[in-house]
Scaffold this motif. Sequence first.
Motif, PDB file in Angstrom:
ATOM      1  N   ALA A   1     -39.927  16.480 -13.709  1.00 12.93           N
ATOM      2  CA  ALA A   1     -38.852  15.849 -12.927  1.00 12.93           C
ATOM      3  C   ALA A   1     -37.761  15.297 -13.851  1.00 12.93           C
ATOM      4  CB  ALA A   1     -39.425  14.731 -12.060  1.00 12.93           C
ATOM      5  N   ALA A   2     -38.170  14.661 -14.935  1.00 13.25           N
ATOM      6  CA  ALA A   2     -37.190  14.127 -15.881  1.00 13.25           C
ATOM      7  C   ALA A   2     -36.403  15.251 -16.537  1.00 13.25           C
ATOM      8  CB  ALA A   2     -37.883  13.271 -16.939  1.00 13.25           C
ATOM      9  N   PHE A   3     -37.071  16.334 -16.870  1.00 13.84           N
ATOM     10  CA  PHE A   3     -36.400  17.446 -17.533  1.00 13.84           C
ATOM     11  C   PHE A   3     -35.443  18.156 -16.578  1.00 13.84           C
ATOM     12  CE2 PHE A   3     -36.194  21.575 -19.813  1.00 13.84           C
ATOM     13  CZ  PHE A   3     -35.664  21.084 -20.986  1.00 13.84           C
ATOM     14  N   ILE A   4     -35.840  18.299 -15.327  1.00 13.81           N
ATOM     15  CA  ILE A   4     -34.943  18.903 -14.332  1.00 13.81           C
ATOM     16  C   ILE A   4     -33.709  18.034 -14.151  1.00 13.81           C
ATOM     17  CG2 ILE A   4     -34.722  19.413 -11.863  1.00 13.81           C
ATOM     18  CD1 ILE A   4     -37.663  20.447 -12.050  1.00 13.81           C
ATOM     19  N   ALA A   5     -33.891  16.723 -14.124  1.00 16.49           N
ATOM     20  CA  ALA A   5     -32.749  15.817 -14.021  1.00 16.49           C
ATOM     21  C   ALA A   5     -31.840  15.973 -15.241  1.00 16.49           C
ATOM     22  CB  ALA A   5     -33.228  14.370 -13.892  1.00 16.49           C
ATOM     23  N   PHE A   6     -32.437  16.113 -16.421  1.00 15.38           N
ATOM     24  CA  PHE A   6     -31.650  16.303 -17.640  1.00 15.38           C
ATOM     25  C   PHE A   6     -30.875  17.617 -17.583  1.00 15.38           C
ATOM     26  CE2 PHE A   6     -31.379  18.082 -21.962  1.00 15.38           C
ATOM     27  CZ  PHE A   6     -30.478  17.187 -22.497  1.00 15.38           C
ATOM     28  N   LEU A   7     -31.554  18.710 -17.202  1.00 12.40           N
ATOM     29  CA  LEU A   7     -30.866  20.001 -17.118  1.00 12.40           C
ATOM     30  C   LEU A   7     -29.745  19.955 -16.093  1.00 12.40           C
ATOM     31  CD1 LEU A   7     -33.717  22.671 -17.278  1.00 12.40           C
ATOM     32  CD2 LEU A   7     -32.157  21.964 -19.079  1.00 12.40           C
ATOM     33  N   SER A   8     -29.985  19.286 -14.993  1.00 10.13           N
ATOM     34  CA  SER A   8     -28.952  19.168 -13.953  1.00 10.13           C
ATOM     35  C   SER A   8     -27.730  18.437 -14.479  1.00 10.13           C
ATOM     36  CB  SER A   8     -29.514  18.448 -12.737  1.00 10.13           C
ATOM     37  OG  SER A   8     -30.556  19.214 -12.163  1.00 10.13           O
TER      38      SER A   8
ATOM     39  N   VAL B   1     -20.128  21.522 -12.465  1.00  7.76           N
ATOM     40  CA  VAL B   1     -20.143  21.659 -11.006  1.00  7.76           C
ATOM     41  C   VAL B   1     -19.654  23.041 -10.565  1.00  7.76           C
ATOM     42  CG1 VAL B   1     -19.232  20.706  -8.851  1.00  7.76           C
ATOM     43  CG2 VAL B   1     -19.851  19.183 -10.712  1.00  7.76           C
ATOM     44  N   SER B   2     -18.722  23.618 -11.285  1.00  7.08           N
ATOM     45  CA  SER B   2     -18.176  24.926 -10.910  1.00  7.08           C
ATOM     46  C   SER B   2     -19.157  26.068 -11.131  1.00  7.08           C
ATOM     47  CB  SER B   2     -16.905  25.207 -11.715  1.00  7.08           C
ATOM     48  OG  SER B   2     -15.955  24.203 -11.496  1.00  7.08           O
ATOM     49  N   PHE B   3     -20.103  25.883 -12.035  1.00  7.43           N
ATOM     50  CA  PHE B   3     -21.025  26.965 -12.384  1.00  7.43           C
ATOM     51  C   PHE B   3     -22.484  26.509 -12.312  1.00  7.43           C
ATOM     52  CE2 PHE B   3     -17.119  27.329 -14.910  1.00  7.43           C
ATOM     53  CZ  PHE B   3     -16.617  28.504 -14.384  1.00  7.43           C
ATOM     54  N   THR B   4     -22.780  25.605 -11.426  1.00  7.53           N
ATOM     55  CA  THR B   4     -24.094  24.971 -11.379  1.00  7.53           C
ATOM     56  C   THR B   4     -25.229  25.984 -11.259  1.00  7.53           C
ATOM     57  OG1 THR B   4     -23.143  23.006 -10.391  1.00  7.53           O
ATOM     58  CG2 THR B   4     -25.506  23.279 -10.151  1.00  7.53           C
ATOM     59  N   ALA B   5     -25.144  26.900 -10.330  1.00  2.34           N
ATOM     60  CA  ALA B   5     -26.245  27.833 -10.075  1.00  2.34           C
ATOM     61  C   ALA B   5     -26.548  28.697 -11.292  1.00  2.34           C
ATOM     62  CB  ALA B   5     -25.925  28.704  -8.862  1.00  2.34           C
ATOM     63  N   VAL B   6     -25.522  29.278 -11.877  1.00  4.36           N
ATOM     64  CA  VAL B   6     -25.722  30.163 -13.026  1.00  4.36           C
ATOM     65  C   VAL B   6     -26.238  29.373 -14.231  1.00  4.36           C
ATOM     66  CG1 VAL B   6     -24.549  31.665 -14.689  1.00  4.36           C
ATOM     67  CG2 VAL B   6     -24.007  31.829 -12.258  1.00  4.36           C
TER      68      VAL B   6
ATOM     69  N   TYR C   1     -27.763  26.435 -14.327  1.00  2.18           N
ATOM     70  CA  TYR C   1     -29.114  25.915 -14.118  1.00  2.18           C
ATOM     71  C   TYR C   1     -30.145  27.030 -14.232  1.00  2.18           C
ATOM     72  CZ  TYR C   1     -33.070  23.343 -12.484  1.00  2.18           C
ATOM     73  OH  TYR C   1     -34.305  22.755 -12.425  1.00  2.18           O
ATOM     74  N   ALA C   2     -29.830  28.213 -13.723  1.00  2.26           N
ATOM     75  CA  ALA C   2     -30.746  29.354 -13.833  1.00  2.26           C
ATOM     76  C   ALA C   2     -30.988  29.712 -15.296  1.00  2.26           C
ATOM     77  CB  ALA C   2     -30.185  30.550 -13.069  1.00  2.26           C
TER      78      ALA C   2
ATOM     79  N   LEU D   1     -34.574  29.384 -20.001  1.00  8.37           N
ATOM     80  CA  LEU D   1     -34.784  29.081 -21.418  1.00  8.37           C
ATOM     81  C   LEU D   1     -35.871  28.016 -21.601  1.00  8.37           C
ATOM     82  CD1 LEU D   1     -31.113  29.070 -22.755  1.00  8.37           C
ATOM     83  CD2 LEU D   1     -32.902  30.762 -23.218  1.00  8.37           C
ATOM     84  N   MET D   2     -35.947  27.072 -20.641  1.00 10.19           N
ATOM     85  CA  MET D   2     -36.935  26.002 -20.703  1.00 10.19           C
ATOM     86  C   MET D   2     -38.356  26.568 -20.719  1.00 10.19           C
ATOM     87  SD  MET D   2     -37.626  23.107 -17.763  1.00 10.19           S
ATOM     88  CE  MET D   2     -38.222  24.218 -16.511  1.00 10.19           C
TER      89      MET D   2
END
Length: 158
Positions: A82-89, A94-99, A101-102, A107-108
């Motif tokens: 959960a902490a790592f997902i928050a960090f990655l987010s 905002v313009s390229f969030t999906a790409v 984050y994927a 890579l994670m």
Amino acid sequence: GFSKTEIATVVKTFGLFMTIAGGFLGGVLSARYGVIKMLYTGAFLTVATNLLFMLLAESGHNIELLYFVISADNLTAGLASAAFIAFLSSLTNVSFTAVQYAIFSSLMTLLPKVIGGYSGSMVDNLGYSNFFLLASLMGVPVIALIYWIQRYSAFKDA
């Protein structure tokens, strides 16, 4: 020394609930104390739970210890994830969030998947105790990396 049924009972039932609880706890604590502090907490707890597996390997068939170790490990995994997902987010635009984050989430998991493929042969060569000691030591560079990331001003308040 555990049967596959014992392991499945603990990991797939009880362990699942602990992972969910850890994810919830990690999200709440990240919001309250900051992502960087929870990344540290998750990294330290991951090192500690790997050492608990070492203790389990040395103690033999102890079902109560198995429940404790799996609970601690899954709770920690949920919290750290959960902490790592928050960090990655926080790293995504905002313009390229999906790409973005994927890419980040792929890579994670890359290195753990590559190393995980060899874990069976590593256990055969090192034994369980040494394998879990090595897994714990692999957490030390992660702690150093979190420290390195924290030094950048963008993450000081995260």
